[in-house]
Structure formats: C-alpha cells, structure tokens
Write a protein that holds these residues in place. Structure first.
Motif, PDB file in Angstrom:
ATOM      1  N   ASN A  64       0.827  -1.208   0.000  1.00  0.00           N
ATOM      2  CA  ASN A  64       0.000   0.000   0.000  1.00  0.00           C
ATOM      3  C   ASN A  64       0.864   1.261   0.000  1.00  0.00           C
ATOM      4  O   ASN A  64       0.558   2.230  -0.695  1.00  0.00           O
ATOM      5  CB  ASN A  64      -0.952   0.006   1.199  1.00  0.00           C
ATOM      6  CG  ASN A  64      -2.126  -0.920   0.993  1.00  0.00           C
ATOM      7  OD1 ASN A  64      -2.465  -1.276  -0.124  1.00  0.00           O
ATOM      8  ND2 ASN A  64      -2.736  -1.334   2.082  1.00  0.00           N
ATOM      9  N   THR A  65       1.919   1.257   0.785  1.00  0.00           N
ATOM     10  CA  THR A  65       2.821   2.411   0.818  1.00  0.00           C
ATOM     11  C   THR A  65       3.450   2.626  -0.556  1.00  0.00           C
ATOM     12  O   THR A  65       3.526   3.750  -1.051  1.00  0.00           O
ATOM     13  CB  THR A  65       3.915   2.205   1.872  1.00  0.00           C
ATOM     14  OG1 THR A  65       3.299   2.072   3.147  1.00  0.00           O
ATOM     15  CG2 THR A  65       4.881   3.377   1.901  1.00  0.00           C
ATOM     16  N   PHE A  66       3.878   1.543  -1.178  1.00  0.00           N
ATOM     17  CA  PHE A  66       4.516   1.638  -2.494  1.00  0.00           C
ATOM     18  C   PHE A  66       3.546   2.171  -3.549  1.00  0.00           C
ATOM     19  O   PHE A  66       3.908   3.022  -4.359  1.00  0.00           O
ATOM     20  CB  PHE A  66       5.042   0.261  -2.910  1.00  0.00           C
ATOM     21  CG  PHE A  66       5.608   0.220  -4.295  1.00  0.00           C
ATOM     22  CD1 PHE A  66       6.842   0.792  -4.563  1.00  0.00           C
ATOM     23  CD2 PHE A  66       4.910  -0.376  -5.334  1.00  0.00           C
ATOM     24  CE1 PHE A  66       7.372   0.764  -5.845  1.00  0.00           C
ATOM     25  CE2 PHE A  66       5.430  -0.402  -6.610  1.00  0.00           C
ATOM     26  CZ  PHE A  66       6.665   0.164  -6.865  1.00  0.00           C
ATOM     27  N   LEU A  67       2.312   1.684  -3.540  1.00  0.00           N
ATOM     28  CA  LEU A  67       1.363   2.043  -4.585  1.00  0.00           C
ATOM     29  C   LEU A  67       0.747   3.428  -4.405  1.00  0.00           C
ATOM     30  O   LEU A  67       0.477   4.117  -5.379  1.00  0.00           O
ATOM     31  CB  LEU A  67       0.245   0.998  -4.657  1.00  0.00           C
ATOM     32  CG  LEU A  67       0.655  -0.376  -5.152  1.00  0.00           C
ATOM     33  CD1 LEU A  67      -0.534  -1.332  -5.079  1.00  0.00           C
ATOM     34  CD2 LEU A  67       1.205  -0.324  -6.559  1.00  0.00           C
ATOM     35  N   PHE A  68       0.509   3.827  -3.145  1.00  0.00           N
ATOM     36  CA  PHE A  68      -0.266   5.038  -2.913  1.00  0.00           C
ATOM     37  C   PHE A  68       0.508   6.148  -2.217  1.00  0.00           C
ATOM     38  O   PHE A  68      -0.079   7.106  -1.739  1.00  0.00           O
ATOM     39  CB  PHE A  68      -1.519   4.692  -2.091  1.00  0.00           C
ATOM     40  CG  PHE A  68      -2.384   3.665  -2.757  1.00  0.00           C
ATOM     41  CD1 PHE A  68      -3.035   3.958  -3.936  1.00  0.00           C
ATOM     42  CD2 PHE A  68      -2.522   2.406  -2.209  1.00  0.00           C
ATOM     43  CE1 PHE A  68      -3.824   3.013  -4.562  1.00  0.00           C
ATOM     44  CE2 PHE A  68      -3.316   1.452  -2.829  1.00  0.00           C
ATOM     45  CZ  PHE A  68      -3.972   1.750  -4.010  1.00  0.00           C
ATOM     46  N   ARG A  69       1.817   6.048  -2.155  1.00  0.00           N
ATOM     47  CA  ARG A  69       2.632   7.012  -1.415  1.00  0.00           C
ATOM     48  C   ARG A  69       2.382   8.454  -1.835  1.00  0.00           C
ATOM     49  O   ARG A  69       2.173   9.319  -1.013  1.00  0.00           O
ATOM     50  CB  ARG A  69       4.103   6.672  -1.603  1.00  0.00           C
ATOM     51  CG  ARG A  69       5.030   7.642  -0.923  1.00  0.00           C
ATOM     52  CD  ARG A  69       6.445   7.221  -1.089  1.00  0.00           C
ATOM     53  NE  ARG A  69       6.530   5.812  -0.747  1.00  0.00           N
ATOM     54  CZ  ARG A  69       7.625   5.114  -0.767  1.00  0.00           C
ATOM     55  NH1 ARG A  69       8.737   5.672  -1.119  1.00  0.00           N
ATOM     56  NH2 ARG A  69       7.622   3.845  -0.461  1.00  0.00           N
ATOM     57  N   GLY A  70       2.385   8.760  -3.098  1.00  0.00           N
ATOM     58  CA  GLY A  70       2.264  10.146  -3.550  1.00  0.00           C
ATOM     59  C   GLY A  70       0.886  10.527  -4.045  1.00  0.00           C
ATOM     60  O   GLY A  70       0.709  11.585  -4.649  1.00  0.00           O
ATOM     61  N   VAL A  73      -0.542  14.005  -2.583  1.00  0.00           N
ATOM     62  CA  VAL A  73       0.190  15.156  -3.107  1.00  0.00           C
ATOM     63  C   VAL A  73      -0.098  15.333  -4.595  1.00  0.00           C
ATOM     64  O   VAL A  73      -0.312  16.452  -5.070  1.00  0.00           O
ATOM     65  CB  VAL A  73       1.704  14.990  -2.861  1.00  0.00           C
ATOM     66  CG1 VAL A  73       2.499  16.086  -3.549  1.00  0.00           C
ATOM     67  CG2 VAL A  73       1.998  14.963  -1.380  1.00  0.00           C
ATOM     68  N   GLY A  74      -0.131  14.232  -5.319  1.00  0.00           N
ATOM     69  CA  GLY A  74      -0.411  14.305  -6.755  1.00  0.00           C
ATOM     70  C   GLY A  74      -1.803  14.831  -7.048  1.00  0.00           C
ATOM     71  O   GLY A  74      -2.001  15.639  -7.953  1.00  0.00           O
ATOM     72  N   PHE A  75      -2.783  14.391  -6.259  1.00  0.00           N
ATOM     73  CA  PHE A  75      -4.145  14.862  -6.466  1.00  0.00           C
ATOM     74  C   PHE A  75      -4.267  16.349  -6.130  1.00  0.00           C
ATOM     75  O   PHE A  75      -4.938  17.100  -6.846  1.00  0.00           O
ATOM     76  CB  PHE A  75      -5.135  14.035  -5.635  1.00  0.00           C
ATOM     77  CG  PHE A  75      -6.566  14.336  -5.947  1.00  0.00           C
ATOM     78  CD1 PHE A  75      -7.111  13.975  -7.172  1.00  0.00           C
ATOM     79  CD2 PHE A  75      -7.363  14.988  -5.033  1.00  0.00           C
ATOM     80  CE1 PHE A  75      -8.433  14.262  -7.470  1.00  0.00           C
ATOM     81  CE2 PHE A  75      -8.677  15.282  -5.320  1.00  0.00           C
ATOM     82  CZ  PHE A  75      -9.226  14.910  -6.544  1.00  0.00           C
ATOM     83  N   LEU A  79      -5.472  19.332  -8.647  1.00  0.00           N
ATOM     84  CA  LEU A  79      -6.511  20.329  -8.364  1.00  0.00           C
ATOM     85  C   LEU A  79      -5.972  21.753  -8.483  1.00  0.00           C
ATOM     86  O   LEU A  79      -6.654  22.634  -9.013  1.00  0.00           O
ATOM     87  CB  LEU A  79      -7.084  20.103  -6.959  1.00  0.00           C
ATOM     88  CG  LEU A  79      -7.931  18.849  -6.774  1.00  0.00           C
ATOM     89  CD1 LEU A  79      -8.401  18.740  -5.326  1.00  0.00           C
ATOM     90  CD2 LEU A  79      -9.112  18.837  -7.722  1.00  0.00           C
ATOM     91  N   ALA A  80      -4.745  21.972  -8.026  1.00  0.00           N
ATOM     92  CA  ALA A  80      -4.144  23.304  -8.128  1.00  0.00           C
ATOM     93  C   ALA A  80      -3.949  23.686  -9.596  1.00  0.00           C
ATOM     94  O   ALA A  80      -4.204  24.836  -9.987  1.00  0.00           O
ATOM     95  CB  ALA A  80      -2.810  23.339  -7.389  1.00  0.00           C
ATOM     96  N   THR A  81      -3.522  22.741 -10.424  1.00  0.00           N
ATOM     97  CA  THR A  81      -3.326  23.009 -11.851  1.00  0.00           C
ATOM     98  C   THR A  81      -4.650  23.371 -12.520  1.00  0.00           C
ATOM     99  O   THR A  81      -4.726  24.329 -13.295  1.00  0.00           O
ATOM    100  CB  THR A  81      -2.707  21.779 -12.545  1.00  0.00           C
ATOM    101  OG1 THR A  81      -1.472  21.473 -11.919  1.00  0.00           O
ATOM    102  CG2 THR A  81      -2.476  22.029 -14.024  1.00  0.00           C
ATOM    103  N   VAL A  82      -5.695  22.600 -12.213  1.00  0.00           N
ATOM    104  CA  VAL A  82      -7.006  22.887 -12.793  1.00  0.00           C
ATOM    105  C   VAL A  82      -7.491  24.255 -12.334  1.00  0.00           C
ATOM    106  O   VAL A  82      -8.018  25.045 -13.137  1.00  0.00           O
ATOM    107  CB  VAL A  82      -8.014  21.780 -12.410  1.00  0.00           C
ATOM    108  CG1 VAL A  82      -9.433  22.178 -12.782  1.00  0.00           C
ATOM    109  CG2 VAL A  82      -7.635  20.471 -13.087  1.00  0.00           C
ATOM    110  N   ALA A  83      -7.300  24.590 -11.068  1.00  0.00           N
ATOM    111  CA  ALA A  83      -7.743  25.883 -10.549  1.00  0.00           C
ATOM    112  C   ALA A  83      -6.995  27.031 -11.223  1.00  0.00           C
ATOM    113  O   ALA A  83      -7.592  28.049 -11.591  1.00  0.00           O
ATOM    114  CB  ALA A  83      -7.546  25.935  -9.032  1.00  0.00           C
TER     115      ALA A  83
END
Length: 113
Positions: A64-70, A73-75, A79-83
């Motif tokens: 789980n740590t390997f797959l979902f670590r970032g 932050v990525g999401f 959202l910041a890019t879309v805004a």
C-alpha cells in the motif's frame, strides 16, 4: 558535518537478542528443515527483523505504501493546476480537436476541401 545542533543517533538500533528465530514461524520452519538434514544456519537470526510487522510492516502495508505514497500530493497538484488554468482562462474555447488551426496551415488557401 550535517549536525545542525542535533546530538545522538536519529534512530536506535535494537540489540541482536531482540530478534529470535523462534518468534517467526517461517524461519522456524527453515530451521527445522535444516535440522532434519543435519544442518544449521548460524545467520538465520539475521533475517528475523524482516518479519517484524512493528518495525518493517506487513507485506500488505508495504505494498500500500509503495502504490499510494504520492497519491494525496499528486491529487492536490492536479486540483491546483485545474484551478490555475480555470483562473487564467487557459483552455477555454478550444473545444474539438482542431486546436485553432486554419486551412492555410494545410496548404489549402482556397478554403475548399
């Protein structure tokens, strides 16, 4: 070098006696299989730390740590890019696939296809 006013180790290394083959069923099985063949692995205890869920985590927790670590932050970056794009008006009025290219770019000056 790199002290920055901190003293001491940033971590503690447990004593070797903290890890026992007898506490790990997988290693105990290996030890018994070797004993049936008249063999002994004096270094088997050195692998016991890998099976300690408290220190190293379980297989599922590491996965789980390997797959979902970032992911968080990525999401947030998404959202910041879309805004920012929405706030600056980037991407508005570019519907379709044409990307604003006129016929003149394709060598057709008459406007006929």
């Amino acid at each position: 070098m790199g002290g920055h006013g901190h003293h001491g180790e940033p971590y503690t290394v447990p004593h070797a006696s903290a890890y026992k083959v007898e506490n790990v069923p997988q290693l105990l099985e290996v030890k018994e299989a070797l004993a049936r063949q008249g063999l002994k692995d004096p270094w088997l205890r050195n692998e016991a730390w890998r099976y300690e869920p408290k220190g190293f985590g379980t297989h599922r927790s590491r996965l789980n740590t390997f797959l979902f670590r970032g992911l968080g932050v990525g999401f947030c970056a998404f959202l910041a890019t879309v805004a920012v794009e929405y706030g600056l008006g980037i991407g508005k009025g570019q519907g379709g696939h044409g990307h604003g290219h006129g016929d003149e770019e394709h060598g057709d000056k008459s406007g006929h296809h």
